[in-house]
Enzyme design. Structure first.
Site, mmCIF file in Angstrom:
data_model
loop_
_atom_site.group_PDB
_atom_site.id
_atom_site.type_symbol
_atom_site.label_atom_id
_atom_site.label_comp_id
_atom_site.label_asym_id
_atom_site.label_seq_id
_atom_site.Cartn_x
_atom_site.Cartn_y
_atom_site.Cartn_z
ATOM 1 C CB CYS A 183 52.525 20.943 42.447
ATOM 2 S SG CYS A 183 51.383 21.295 43.796
ATOM 3 C CB CYS A 217 44.054 5.142 46.324
ATOM 4 S SG CYS A 217 44.654 4.680 44.707
ATOM 5 C CB CYS A 254 51.917 16.004 41.920
ATOM 6 S SG CYS A 254 51.748 15.068 43.452
HETATM 7 S S1 SF4 Z 1 51.274 19.754 47.291
HETATM 8 FE FE1 SF4 Z 1 51.304 19.372 45.117
HETATM 9 S S2 SF4 Z 1 53.221 18.211 44.759
HETATM 10 FE FE2 SF4 Z 1 52.788 18.103 46.945
HETATM 11 S S3 SF4 Z 1 51.671 16.196 47.220
HETATM 12 FE FE3 SF4 Z 1 50.153 17.816 46.996
HETATM 13 S S4 SF4 Z 1 49.648 17.889 44.828
HETATM 14 FE FE4 SF4 Z 1 51.557 16.715 45.032
#
Ligand code: SF4
Length: 479
Positions: free
Chosen positions: A457, A7, A394
């Site tokens: 992640c 968003c 995530c």
């Molecule tokens: S680094 Fe990976 S787990 Fe952390 S907020 Fe970003 S996409 Fe999500």
């Protein structure tokens, strides 16, 4: 890599009664890359406007919107990561009784754990109806605290133990004030700018909105900070102070607009750095360097610059195929359509050893199509990725919430060695060679130590969250 974005939010307040509605729409439009499912605005003395699709798609209705006048307002473009895509769930959300001076309208970027918020509301004796979104639950919690404390910093502070995940918010109060807040780790961006001509403060997800409006960037809203802006000026307070930040590196590799600057780092500059770093890590023997459009273009330029191998536009994106959308639009039932708006320039790629640069692989579907179909006729394709292997879901606002859908998890399971991962994924995608960036290269490219970044992640370490939310299926998440 092609994903839905999450968003984008914007809030504007003129200190001198200028009409900011046209600026609100223009600023929101420049954040369209962050969400194309719906958009909405809220201004004082007017019901909240919400529309499906992109702002461009509502062009016909603009005449009506153009008649609106307000000197404060908030706006939101949405892609739902946790709730179904309905106009009811579109933002801004109305919170509290409209006649109550503590009521407000709020727009949220991020994802919060619903269960923890529901538990905290139960403790207060309130049982939220089924299907209430994380954003609405946060709004209800804030409203209840605000009624007690009459103070925004205290309202956030009291709710903070129940806020597990990411949030950047802009809020329009019943008194016409603009409130901006960012979670204590700073997962999602939020910046503050100023527009001289209309004497307006602007809060926006990304500074590209400020560029569009000819406003200047003052600074990023800090993690754990609440900004309260009224006709009397701006005040800042902290509801939390955490030394360990968790800025999302995905913003730098893929989501954010290249013209944006997040945490004093140019997104374009970071992307170009990733390319240079990949050129040093993987000095390949190729004829041309080709980006997967559009986000990998600066990284391909960086690779070309450092390696001396010429940069070519071997793949072009048809911007007009999906009206109003500058990025691909995923419909889960039509995964084959993912890259239908990408066309190869045959004259450029035919018979060549192509070094293809992309930002990341999540499910691997689009990479396989690009390599197998779009780049047919090349001599060989090597694929380099600016983001390290994604093995874990995530829970902080990006649309890869389940582990089973992640290619690296499915194909590599417990393999930790990067060379082995490179080989296994190369075989799966069907490329001659594949090379991922690593955490060191990611951190170096952004210019921030890895302890400032969220890497959940990649590593599976969720210590930046209050607790690891329970894994859910996509169906459960969207219900
Ligand atoms: S680094 Fe990976 S787990 Fe952390 S907020 Fe970003 S996409 Fe999500």
């Amino acid at each position: 890599m092609i994903l839905h974005e999450h968003c984008g939010i914007i809030g504007i307040i003129s200190l001198k009664e200028h009409n900011i509605v046209p600026m609100l729409i223009a600023g929101l439009e420049s954040l369209q890359h962050r969400g194309q499912e719906s958009w909405g605005i809220a201004i004082p003395n007017c019901f909240t406007i919400k529309k499906a699709g992109t702002i461009f798609q509502s062009l016909e209705e603009f005449k009506a919107i153009n008649n609106l006048v307000g000197n404060t307002g908030i706006g939101h473009v949405r892609y739902s990561t946790t709730a179904s895509s309905t106009l009811r769930n579109a933002h801004p959300l109305n919170i509290g009784e409209p006649t109550d001076i503590h009521s407000f309208r709020i727009a949220h970027n991020g994802t919060l754990e619903r269960e923890l918020l529901i538990e905290s509301l139960w403790k207060e004796g309130y049982s939220p109806p089924d299907g209430v979104t994380d954003s609405e639950l946060m709004g209800i919690g804030l409203y209840k605290n605000l009624k007690k404390t009459k103070n925004w910093v205290e309202a956030f502070s009291a709710l903070n133990p129940s806020l597990n995940g990411s949030f950047s918010t802009v809020t329009l109060t019943a008194r016409g004030e603009l409130i901006g807040a960012r979670d204590e780790r700073g997962f999602r961006p939020l910046c503050l700018g100023y527009h001289e001509e209309t004497e307006s403060y602007i809060l926006a997800s990304e500074s590209c909105a400020l560029n569009t409006l000819d406003a200047h960037l003052i600074r990023d809203v800090e993690a754990g900070e609440v900004l309260e802006i009224s006709k009397n000026g701006l005040s800042s307070g902290r509801f939390s102070f955490q030394e360990r930040h968790a800025y999302c590196p995905f913003e730098y590799t893929y989501f954010a607009h290249p013209s944006s600057c997040i945490e004093t780092v140019s997104v374009y500059g970071a992307r170009k750095n990733f390319g240079r770093i990949l050129a040093e890590k993987y000095p390949l023997n190729g004829d041309i360097v080709v980006p997967v459009p559009d986000s990998a273009r600066p990284a391909a330029l960086g690779y070309s610059e450092r390696s001396g191998i010429s940069f070519e536009e071997g793949l072009m994106k048809d911007r007009y195929k999906k009206k109003g959308s500058w990025r691909s639009f995923i419909e889960p039932s039509k995964r084959e359509d993912l890259v239908s708006n990408i066309t190869a320039i045959k004259e450029t790629i035919e018979g060549k050893k192509v070094i293809l640069i992309d930002d990341s692989i999540v499910r691997g579907i689009s990479s396989r199509i690009i390599v197998g179909k779009k780049l047919k006729g090349t001599k060989e394709v090597s694929l380099l990725l600016t983001f390290p292997p994604i093995r874990y879901p995530c829970y902080a606002g990006i649309d890869f919430p389940t582990q089973r859908e992640l290619l690296t998890y499915r194909v590599c399971k417990d393999t930790k060695n990067l060379d082995e991962i490179n080989m296994k994924i190369a075989k799966h995608i069907g490329v001659y060679f594949l090379g991922y960036n690593d955490i060191e290269g990611l951190s170096k490219g952004i210019g921030k130590p890895d302890c400032e970044l969220c890497l959940s992640c990649i590593t599976g370490d969720y210590s930046c969250l209050r607790r690891k939310p329970t894994s859910k299926t996509r169906k459960e998440i969207k219900s």
